[in-house]
Every structure is written in structure tokens, then in C-alpha cells.
Design an enzyme around this catalytic site. Structure first.
Site, PDB file in Angstrom:
ATOM      1  N   HIS A 194       3.499  29.895  21.960  1.00  0.00           N
ATOM      2  CA  HIS A 194       3.183  30.833  20.761  1.00  0.00           C
ATOM      3  C   HIS A 194       1.836  30.526  20.275  1.00  0.00           C
ATOM      4  O   HIS A 194       1.273  31.350  19.318  1.00  0.00           O
ATOM      5  CB  HIS A 194       4.442  30.563  19.424  1.00  0.00           C
ATOM      6  CG  HIS A 194       4.489  29.233  19.272  1.00  0.00           C
ATOM      7  ND1 HIS A 194       5.401  28.839  18.671  1.00  0.00           N
ATOM      8  CD2 HIS A 194       3.591  28.252  18.915  1.00  0.00           C
ATOM      9  CE1 HIS A 194       5.346  27.545  18.350  1.00  0.00           C
ATOM     10  NE2 HIS A 194       4.214  27.111  18.555  1.00  0.00           N
ATOM     11  N   HIS A 195       1.298  29.821  20.713  1.00  0.00           N
ATOM     12  CA  HIS A 195      -0.269  29.371  20.530  1.00  0.00           C
ATOM     13  C   HIS A 195      -1.115  30.316  21.199  1.00  0.00           C
ATOM     14  O   HIS A 195      -2.454  30.111  20.950  1.00  0.00           O
ATOM     15  CB  HIS A 195      -0.566  27.856  20.509  1.00  0.00           C
ATOM     16  CG  HIS A 195       0.243  27.098  19.778  1.00  0.00           C
ATOM     17  ND1 HIS A 195      -0.381  26.650  18.632  1.00  0.00           N
ATOM     18  CD2 HIS A 195       1.412  26.334  20.004  1.00  0.00           C
ATOM     19  CE1 HIS A 195       0.864  25.835  18.056  1.00  0.00           C
ATOM     20  NE2 HIS A 195       1.773  25.557  18.961  1.00  0.00           N
ATOM     21  N   GLU A 246       3.833  17.825  19.304  1.00  0.00           N
ATOM     22  CA  GLU A 246       3.281  16.615  18.485  1.00  0.00           C
ATOM     23  C   GLU A 246       3.327  17.319  17.221  1.00  0.00           C
ATOM     24  O   GLU A 246       3.325  16.293  16.397  1.00  0.00           O
ATOM     25  CB  GLU A 246       1.785  17.128  18.971  1.00  0.00           C
ATOM     26  CG  GLU A 246       0.613  16.480  18.052  1.00  0.00           C
ATOM     27  CD  GLU A 246       0.618  14.733  17.967  1.00  0.00           C
ATOM     28  OE1 GLU A 246       1.176  14.315  18.813  1.00  0.00           O
ATOM     29  OE2 GLU A 246       0.191  14.387  17.009  1.00  0.00           O
ATOM     30  N   HIS A 255     -12.702  15.871  12.046  1.00  0.00           N
ATOM     31  CA  HIS A 255     -11.695  16.095  11.109  1.00  0.00           C
ATOM     32  C   HIS A 255     -10.308  15.863  11.655  1.00  0.00           C
ATOM     33  O   HIS A 255      -9.369  15.343  11.187  1.00  0.00           O
ATOM     34  CB  HIS A 255     -12.133  16.989   9.981  1.00  0.00           C
ATOM     35  CG  HIS A 255     -11.037  17.463   9.103  1.00  0.00           C
ATOM     36  ND1 HIS A 255     -10.319  16.782   8.104  1.00  0.00           N
ATOM     37  CD2 HIS A 255     -10.113  18.433   9.160  1.00  0.00           C
ATOM     38  CE1 HIS A 255      -9.525  17.278   7.467  1.00  0.00           C
ATOM     39  NE2 HIS A 255      -9.062  18.390   8.211  1.00  0.00           N
ATOM     40  N   TRP A 263     -10.349  20.414  18.166  1.00  0.00           N
ATOM     41  CA  TRP A 263      -9.215  19.334  18.738  1.00  0.00           C
ATOM     42  C   TRP A 263      -8.519  19.530  19.849  1.00  0.00           C
ATOM     43  O   TRP A 263      -8.263  18.769  20.698  1.00  0.00           O
ATOM     44  CB  TRP A 263      -8.444  18.533  17.535  1.00  0.00           C
ATOM     45  CG  TRP A 263      -7.255  19.382  17.343  1.00  0.00           C
ATOM     46  CD1 TRP A 263      -7.078  20.376  16.767  1.00  0.00           C
ATOM     47  CD2 TRP A 263      -5.961  19.009  17.429  1.00  0.00           C
ATOM     48  NE1 TRP A 263      -5.671  20.969  16.613  1.00  0.00           N
ATOM     49  CE2 TRP A 263      -5.184  19.905  17.195  1.00  0.00           C
ATOM     50  CE3 TRP A 263      -5.438  17.672  18.250  1.00  0.00           C
ATOM     51  CZ2 TRP A 263      -3.718  19.932  17.347  1.00  0.00           C
ATOM     52  CZ3 TRP A 263      -4.219  17.963  18.484  1.00  0.00           C
ATOM     53  CH2 TRP A 263      -3.075  19.102  18.101  1.00  0.00           C
ATOM     54  N   SER A 313      -1.452   3.720  22.985  1.00  0.00           N
ATOM     55  CA  SER A 313      -1.183   3.297  21.610  1.00  0.00           C
ATOM     56  C   SER A 313       0.279   3.714  21.059  1.00  0.00           C
ATOM     57  O   SER A 313       1.084   3.125  20.886  1.00  0.00           O
ATOM     58  CB  SER A 313      -2.126   3.206  20.574  1.00  0.00           C
ATOM     59  OG  SER A 313      -1.489   3.061  19.324  1.00  0.00           O
ATOM     60  N   SER A 314       0.133   5.296  21.184  1.00  0.00           N
ATOM     61  CA  SER A 314       1.378   5.687  20.803  1.00  0.00           C
ATOM     62  C   SER A 314       2.479   5.554  21.630  1.00  0.00           C
ATOM     63  O   SER A 314       3.593   5.379  21.166  1.00  0.00           O
ATOM     64  CB  SER A 314       1.023   7.402  20.618  1.00  0.00           C
ATOM     65  OG  SER A 314       0.089   7.485  19.910  1.00  0.00           O
ATOM     66  N   TYR A 361       5.824  18.322  15.760  1.00  0.00           N
ATOM     67  CA  TYR A 361       7.248  17.850  15.378  1.00  0.00           C
ATOM     68  C   TYR A 361       7.093  16.103  15.200  1.00  0.00           C
ATOM     69  O   TYR A 361       7.893  15.427  14.328  1.00  0.00           O
ATOM     70  CB  TYR A 361       8.343  18.221  15.993  1.00  0.00           C
ATOM     71  CG  TYR A 361       8.643  19.626  15.756  1.00  0.00           C
ATOM     72  CD1 TYR A 361       8.909  20.056  14.630  1.00  0.00           C
ATOM     73  CD2 TYR A 361       8.252  20.561  16.838  1.00  0.00           C
ATOM     74  CE1 TYR A 361       9.238  21.326  14.146  1.00  0.00           C
ATOM     75  CE2 TYR A 361       8.180  21.872  16.354  1.00  0.00           C
ATOM     76  CZ  TYR A 361       8.540  22.231  15.226  1.00  0.00           C
ATOM     77  OH  TYR A 361       8.611  23.663  14.952  1.00  0.00           O
ATOM     78  N   ASP A 377      13.064  -8.604  13.625  1.00  0.00           N
ATOM     79  CA  ASP A 377      11.527  -8.013  13.850  1.00  0.00           C
ATOM     80  C   ASP A 377      11.615  -6.723  14.862  1.00  0.00           C
ATOM     81  O   ASP A 377      12.894  -6.482  15.107  1.00  0.00           O
ATOM     82  CB  ASP A 377      10.715  -9.085  14.353  1.00  0.00           C
ATOM     83  CG  ASP A 377       9.350  -9.009  14.188  1.00  0.00           C
ATOM     84  OD1 ASP A 377       8.861  -7.906  14.438  1.00  0.00           O
ATOM     85  OD2 ASP A 377       8.660  -9.880  13.542  1.00  0.00           O
ATOM     86  N   ARG A 407     -11.440  31.325  11.596  1.00  0.00           N
ATOM     87  CA  ARG A 407     -11.740  29.840  11.383  1.00  0.00           C
ATOM     88  C   ARG A 407     -12.771  29.304  12.278  1.00  0.00           C
ATOM     89  O   ARG A 407     -13.322  29.785  13.103  1.00  0.00           O
ATOM     90  CB  ARG A 407     -10.389  29.319  11.758  1.00  0.00           C
ATOM     91  CG  ARG A 407      -9.706  29.295  13.301  1.00  0.00           C
ATOM     92  CD  ARG A 407      -8.580  28.686  13.401  1.00  0.00           C
ATOM     93  NE  ARG A 407      -8.517  27.129  13.554  1.00  0.00           N
ATOM     94  CZ  ARG A 407      -7.668  26.776  14.283  1.00  0.00           C
ATOM     95  NH1 ARG A 407      -6.564  27.267  15.054  1.00  0.00           N
ATOM     96  NH2 ARG A 407      -7.564  25.241  14.201  1.00  0.00           N
ATOM     97  N   LYS A 429      18.255  21.854   7.199  1.00  0.00           N
ATOM     98  CA  LYS A 429      17.816  20.625   6.669  1.00  0.00           C
ATOM     99  C   LYS A 429      17.388  20.769   5.385  1.00  0.00           C
ATOM    100  O   LYS A 429      17.573  20.208   4.285  1.00  0.00           O
ATOM    101  CB  LYS A 429      16.616  19.908   7.316  1.00  0.00           C
ATOM    102  CG  LYS A 429      16.790  19.381   8.880  1.00  0.00           C
ATOM    103  CD  LYS A 429      15.747  18.771   9.484  1.00  0.00           C
ATOM    104  CE  LYS A 429      15.688  17.132   9.277  1.00  0.00           C
ATOM    105  NZ  LYS A 429      16.887  16.523   9.780  1.00  0.00           N
TER     106      LYS A 429
HETATM  107 CU   LIG Z   1       3.353  25.315  18.070  1.00  0.00          CU
END
Ligand SMILES: [Cu+2]
Lengths: 534, 195
Positions: free
Chosen positions: A304-305, A257, A79, A144, A171-172, A259, A108, A452, A333
Site C-alpha cells: 500500500h506504500h 515497523e 529527522h 529515511w 541492537s533491536s 506496528y 531481571d 512532501r 482496541k
Molecule cells: Cu504501511
């Protein structure tokens, strides 16, 4: 490559596209490729959505009902991979393909052949990824984030997981190169960098982020591959490696990623709010600086992760404060969007409704992000449903709503017909209600301690889980309305759109006819800056 | 139109080339993060990794009035067919003094097995103050079928250990080296192998 541009143009100058499948397989036209990206994204959104519904059905009540835990883990992993790389990112690349040339007055994309490749790699990558569901050992089930050593226990799917990530990365990267070159080299003569529309600006920054971090992800998964098959020990403690190092490398990619998935959304909202407030964007330049600061800061906050992996106090403090600092440009913003609406002659068509919901609900996700940035709080919230609530708030009513807003906003330009406004509003209200029914209770679940990535839970979490599951089913069904609205618009069922589409919108894309002809701006526009607002 | 675009296409090519270079460089940077990470951990002593080769003995004064509680944790990797534990669960040490602890491992299979113990110290900041003079973790250990071994580690906790630390946990995880293919020792940073 340069010859290609000239050739394609010479060939098609007075004709439309070639007929049949060749038009799509050999596509070099930015509008065709943009359309294919958007269709792929919509399909992936439903595929990932079905997986989400499998997850939510299982979690409707405590106990194991429908799926076994291994398959449940495959679903959470797939997912996420499909939604991140298949739904959100291609949607924004598709929007960039369609709109960036139209917004900067270019005929183009700069590198049309590469554009073709960067799209067609995606279906191959997703076919490969999806095929893992049928392999011995099943699809990847490690989340993931692919943390070792867990991910190394993936069955036969493992090398396919790695190669599909490689392909998605390639691709990216190609898409990003194309977007940068187009923006830098092909703007209308009098469009200086600071005069560029915000959507173009945010995509320029996003493209640089992609270039900087997708290769790092490719490197990280390559190390996983060599650890598994070629005897290296990058992440194997027994051989002197360190599994925690994977998390550092992964999140060096992973935080930028997020952002990559939100900056283009900022751009979309910055286009839509001025149009329906009938005022120019407040603080255009400060928006540019804010987006750039966010991009810069995104490189120095990754740990921070990882607050719970063991880190010295100084490290925790640094990453905590750096993370919180991001709230400043983000606040700029949000302030500017609000100030744009201040005393504007506002109207509430579907794109504006989605943009407004984005503004409110993304901000909620931002606030829960700030809570997670607080080290002592994070140690409590880590790996709980609070985290799930947080990132779904920034990604669903954040990125996904921005994509939907953009589709409703620009679709009349693409198809030459309006969508059905009543159906659009119905889709909006159902989505907005159900997205909150789905994800808001997850905050409470997380605060109450529900972890989780589990298929079963203790009974005190039952009520909120049932509510979230009902919301998810409602949200999923509401998206059929979205597909219906898009299909009806493509079938030209709505009323005919004017060239301007909306009430005096700013931007070059509104100066071309509706639907936008196959070739636009073959001669650069004379004046790139329309100032119809006064 | 084509005339005005021609120079732009050359620009496009060279810009695209530079961007490809950037992407390739960032791919390299991903791998560069590995030695950077190792160097960072080594210099700061973070990551809980202890010295991988025998430290030289320096005559330091034993701080008789400071007591550090040393705890031992033993883990067997899930793939490793060993019984592995320490002789004592904990001991009290004085900074500057030299001590020895015994760990006992038994091969549970009827094959020859080679084991590698990987040490880790918590809190991480204590790692660089935990100096091993001799350790069974410096090299891999060969076990005959069913063999049981007593393996010593001799160490000093140096007196630079920050004042606020009064407990150190020394953890060993026992791995079966068959899980890591042979060339790993040669290929990826030989310095790693005997940590
Ligand atoms: Cu982060």
C-alpha cells in the site's frame, strides 16, 4: 550467561549499584539499562526535534530562506531516522527494560549481558550517523526510506548510513530476543500467558515483529551496499536489477515497523486507562487477539506504500482490502478502551490525559490511514503533505504521547517521587494544542496538492504552512517542560510517592516499594494477580 | 531462589539460540525475496520486463482487423553520454504480425563506450505478449568514439494480448555499462544481464 545472572546477584545482593561510570558502562541491571535507554531517547527526541524545527523554519514562508535544498533534504532524512530509531524505539525498549521484569515478577532481564550490548551499540550507531553531517556530500538526503537509485548518490556518508542501520538493527534484534526470553521464561509461577498485563503482551508481539523484520531491513541495506561497492545489480536496472524491488523489500520491513512503534503504545494505554477509570481492562483477551491479528496483517499489506509504482488491479485490490482489514482489530482496541472508561470512576491525572489524547488523536491518524488505503484516493494523496499529516498523527500524538503517558505513569515508581501535577497538566495541554496546530493543517496542504520533502512551495500553501510552523515551535518549546518535569522528579523535588502510587492500580509493579529497589523479585511473588478492583 | 532459577537459565539459553536462528533465517529470507520477486515477475509478466533472449517464431495468424498503437519512449540514463532516439515515434501493428523498429544511438564522447539498453513495456500486463525475436538489448553494444549506430528490434505482439489493450508503450533506457563494474555480469544472476 546463566553464570552472569547468579554472579551479579551474589555480588550485589546486599549492596546497591557500583559507584561511578562503571555502573553505567558495565550495567546489567534492567533498571539501569532501562534508564539509559530512556535518557538516550529523550536526547534523541530533542536532536530530532531541532531538525524538525529547522525544517519548519524553512517552510514558514515560501521561497528559500535559511537552508539550501540539499541540507533541507538531509534534515528530513536525519529527522526521520533519529526519531524512528533514536527516539521512539529506544523509548519503548527502555520502558520494557524497566517495567517487564517488574510486571511479571522477574528479578531481571533473562540475558543481562546482552542487554548491556544492545544498549551500548546505540550511542555508537548514532554517533556514526550524526558524523555524516560533517562529511563531504553531507548526511544522507534520500529520505529515511533509502530508495535506490537516489540513495546511491549519497556522498561519503553512504557506507556510514548503511553500517549505522546495521548496528541499529543488531541492537533491536538483541533487545527483542532478551524481551522474548524474559517474558517466556521468567514470569511469576502462576502468571499464565493470558494473565499477562497488556503492556507485556504487546511487547511480546512487538519483539517477534522486530525479530522478523529488522533482519530483512539489514538484508535490503546490505544489497544497497553491494550494489554500490561490490558490483552487484540488485537494484540497478542497467545490470538487470529492479529499483522497485527495493521498495518491496523495504516495505516488507517498513509496515511491520510502524506496528513496532505503535503496539507498545497500545500496551501503555491499556495499562493507564484501567487505573484511572478504576475498572479492569475491558476485553483483555480480545485485546491480545486484536494485537496478534494486527501483527499478522502487518506482513501482508506492504505494497500500500507503492500503489503508484504500477501494479495490476488485483494487486491493488488485495493490498487495499488487506490494509482496510487492519481497521477491524484496531477498532476492537479503541472500543475496548472506551468500554473500560464506561461508568468508571474516572480521574484525569497527567498520564490519563495523555492516554485520552492518544485515544482521540491516534484514531484521527488511523482514519487518515484508511483514506490512504483507498487506491484511487492514494494516487491523489501519495507523496503529499496528507501522508505527512497521517504518519505524524499516529507517531506524535500516538507513539510519543504514549511514551510520555508511560513516563508520567511510572516515574513515581522509578524515582519515589511524584512529578508536579500542575506542571504535568500544563505540559499536556500545551503539547496537545500545539501538536494539532502543527499537524492538522498538513491535511489541508496535502489535499490541496503540496508535495512532501520540498524546501520551497507555491504561495497558495503559505498560510497553512505558517500555522504549522508556529505550532511546531510551540510544540518544541513545550517539550522543555517535559524535560523540566522529568528532571525535577529525578531530583526528588515532588512529594513522596506511596508504593501503590495511584489509587489501587493493578499489577505487580505496584507491589514493590517506591522508588523500586535496585533488586526486586529476587524471590518470585507468590500471587501474581492482584484484583483490587471490584 | 538460585535452585528454582537454574533450569530456567538453560531454557533461556536454548530459547535465545532459537531466536537468534530466527533472526538469521529472516536475514536470509530478505535475500530470498530477490529470486522470489524475479520468478513472480517472470511468471505473471508483471514489472514490464520483456523476454531477455530471442523468442522463437511461431506461425500465428495476423489479425488484420485489430490495430494496436505502439509508442516508443527512449531515455538516456543521466550518467550515459549518448544520444538515443527511435526512428519513428509510434507505429500501428496487428497482433500476430512481425515488425521491425529502428533505434539510433550515438556515442557523444571520444572514447570507446559500451552501452546496455534496458527495455520495459507498459501496461505491464502486455510485457509477456510483446515477444522480441531480435533486439539490440539482448547484448551490450560497443561504440567507437563518436560512432552512430542503427539498431533494430524485431518483434511480434501475440494475439493473446487482452482485448482492452489498444496502446502499448515500449521504453528503452540506455545505460553506460562502465557504471556497473564488470563482475556484475558474473556475480548477480547472469540471467539478468541481457534483459
Ligand atoms: Cu504501511
Amino acid at each position: 550467561m546463566s553464570a552472569t545472572v547468579a554472579d551479579t546477584h551474589a555480588e550485589h545482593e546486599h549492596h546497591g549499584p557500583v559507584a561511578g561510570w562503571r555502573r553505567w558502562l558495565y550495567a546489567t541491571n534492567h533498571k539501569d539499562i532501562g534508564t539509559m535507554y530512556l535518557i538516550l531517547s529523550l536526547i534523541m527526541f530533542f536532536v530530532g526535534g531541532v531538525m524538525a524545527l529547522i525544517i519548519r523554519t524553512e517552510l514558514f514562508s515560501p521561497g528559500l530562506q535559511f537552508v539550501n535544498p540539499a541540507f533541507f533534504n538531509q534534515m528530513t532524512t536525519m529527522h526521520a531516522l533519529i526519531m524512528v530509531f533514536g527516539a521512539v524505539m529506544p523509548a519503548f525498549v527502555g520502558l520494557a527494560n524497566w517495567m517487564v521484569p517488574l510486571m511479571i515478577g522477574a528479578p531481571d532481564m533473562a540475558l543481562p549481558r546482552m542487554n548491556n550490548w544492545s544498549f551500548w551499540i546505540l550511542p555508537v550507531a548514532f554517533a556514526m550517523l550524526a558524523s555524516t553531517l560533517f562529511m563531504p556530500g553531507g548526511a544522507p538526503a534520500s529520505g529515511w526510506t533509502m530508495y535506490p537509485p537516489l540513495v546511491l548518490q549519497t556522498g561519503d556518508a553512504f557506507p556510514f548510513l548503511i553500517f549505522s542501520v546495521h548496528l541499529l538493527g543488531i541492537s533491536s534484534i538483541m533487545g527483542a530476543i532478551n524481551i522474548i526470553v524474559t517474558i517466556v521464561n521468567m514470569r511469576a509461577p502462576d502468571m499464565s500467558l493470558l494473565k499477562m498485563p497488556m503492556f507485556v503482551w504487546t511487547w511480546l508481539i512487538t519483539a517477534y515483529l522486530l525479530l522478523a523484520v529488522m533482519p530483512v531491513l539489514a538484508g535490503a541495506v546490505t544489497m544497497l551496499l553491494t550494489d554500490q561497492f561490490f558490483g552487484t545489480s540488485f537494484f540497478l536496472a542497467a545490470g538487470g536489477g529492479d529499483p522497485v524491488m527495493f521498495q518491496h523489500i523495504f516495505w516488507f520491513f517498513g509496515h511491520p515497523e510502524v506496528y513496532i512503534m505503535i503496539l507498545p503504545a497500545f500496551g501503555v494505554v491499556s495499562e493507564i486507562i484501567p487505573t484511572f477509570s478504576r475498572k479492569p481492562l475491558f476485553g483483555h483477551d480480545s485485546m491480545v487477539y486484536a494485537a496478534s491479528s494486527i501483527a499478522f496483517l502487518s506482513f501482508i499489506v506492504w505494497a500500500h506504500h507503492m500503489f503508484t509504482t504500477g501494479m495490476p488491479l488485483t494487486g491493488q485490490l488485495f493490498f487495499m482490502f488487506a490494509t482496510m482489514l487492519i481497521a477491524v482489530p484496531t477498532g476492537v482496541k479503541v472500543f475496548n478502551w472506551t468500554a473500560t472508561m464506561w461508568r468508571g470512576a474516572m480521574s484525569f491525572e497527567t498520564p490519563m490525559l495523555f492516554a485520552l489524547a492518544f485515544l482521540f488523536l491516534f484514531t484521527i491518524g488511523g482514519f487518515s490511514g484508511l483514506m490512504l488505503a483507498i487506491v484511487p484516493a492514494d494516487i491523489q494523496y501519495h507523496d503529499s503533505y496528507f501522508v505527512v499529516a497521517h504518519f505524524h498523527y499516529v507517531l506524535v500524538p500516538g507513539s510519543v504521547f504514549a511514551v510520555m503517558a508511560a513516563v508520567y505513569y511510572w516515574m513515581p515508581k522509578w524515582t519515589g517521587h511524584y512529578y508536579d501535577e500542575r506542571m504535568g497538566k500544563l505540559h499536556f495541554w500545551l503539547s496537545t494544542i500545539f501538536v494539532n496546530v502543527t499537524f492538522f493543517p498538513m491535511h489541508f496542504l496535502g489535499l490541496a496538492g503540496m508535495p512532501r520533502r520540498i524546501p520551497d512551495y507555491s504561495t497558495q500553501f503559505a498560510d497553512f504552512n505558517s500555522i504549522a510552523s508556529i505550532g511546531a515551535i510551540g510544540f518544541g518549546l513545550s517539550q522543555l517542560l517535559f524535560a523540566y518535569n522529568v528532571i525535577q522528579c529525578v531530583r526528588k523535588k515532588g512529594s513522596t510517592a506511596t508504593d501503590a502510587v495511584w489509587d489501587q492500580p493493578q499489577g505487580l509493579e505496584w507491589t514493590v516499594p517506591s522508588p523500586a529497589p535496585y533488586h526486586t523479585f529476587e524471590t518470585p511473588p507468590t500471587s501474581s494477580v492482584k484484583t483490587t478492583f471490584s | 531462589m538460585r535452585d528454582t532459577k537454574q533450569p530456567k537459565n538453560d531454557d533461556s539459553k536454548s530459547l535465545a539460540g532459537r531466536l537468534v536462528f530466527l533472526a538469521v533465517a529472516m536475514f536470509g529470507f530478505g535475500f530470498l525475496l530477490v529470486p522470489i520477486y524475479d520468478a513472480f515477475c517472470e511468471i505473471t509478466g508483471l514489472g514490464g520486463k520483456t523476454n531477455s533472449i530471442a523468442a522463437t517464431e511461431v506461425a500465428t495468424e495476423v489479425e488484420q482487423d485489430r490495430e494496436i498503437n505502439l509508442e516508443f519512449v527512449t531515455t538516456v540514463n543521466q550518467y550515459a553520454p549518448w544520444e538515443f532516439h527511435s526512428q519513428v515515434k509510434e507505429m500501428t501493428v496487428h497482433p500476430g504480425g512481425m515488425y521491425e523498429a529502428i533505434f539510433i544511438a550515438r556515442n557523444l564522447t571520444d572514447e570507446v563506450k559500451i552501452a546496455q539498453a534496458v527495455p520495459s513495456v507498459a501496461p505491464q500486463i502486455a510485457a509477456k505478449h510483446f515477444r522480441k525475436l531480435e533486439c539490440f538489448c539482448f547484448t551490450s553494444q560497443e561504440f567507437a568514439p563518436g560512432e552512430e549506430k542503427e539498431m533494430p528490434v524485431r518483434f511480434i505482439v501475440d494475439s493473446d494480448l487482452p482485448d482492452y489493450i489498444d496502446t502499448i508503450t515500449l521504453s528503452y533506457t540506455f545505460f553506460d555499462t562502465a557504471r556497473i563494474t564488470d563482475n556484475s555480469a558474473v556475480e548477480h544472476g547472469t540471467s539478468h544481464v541481457t534483459r
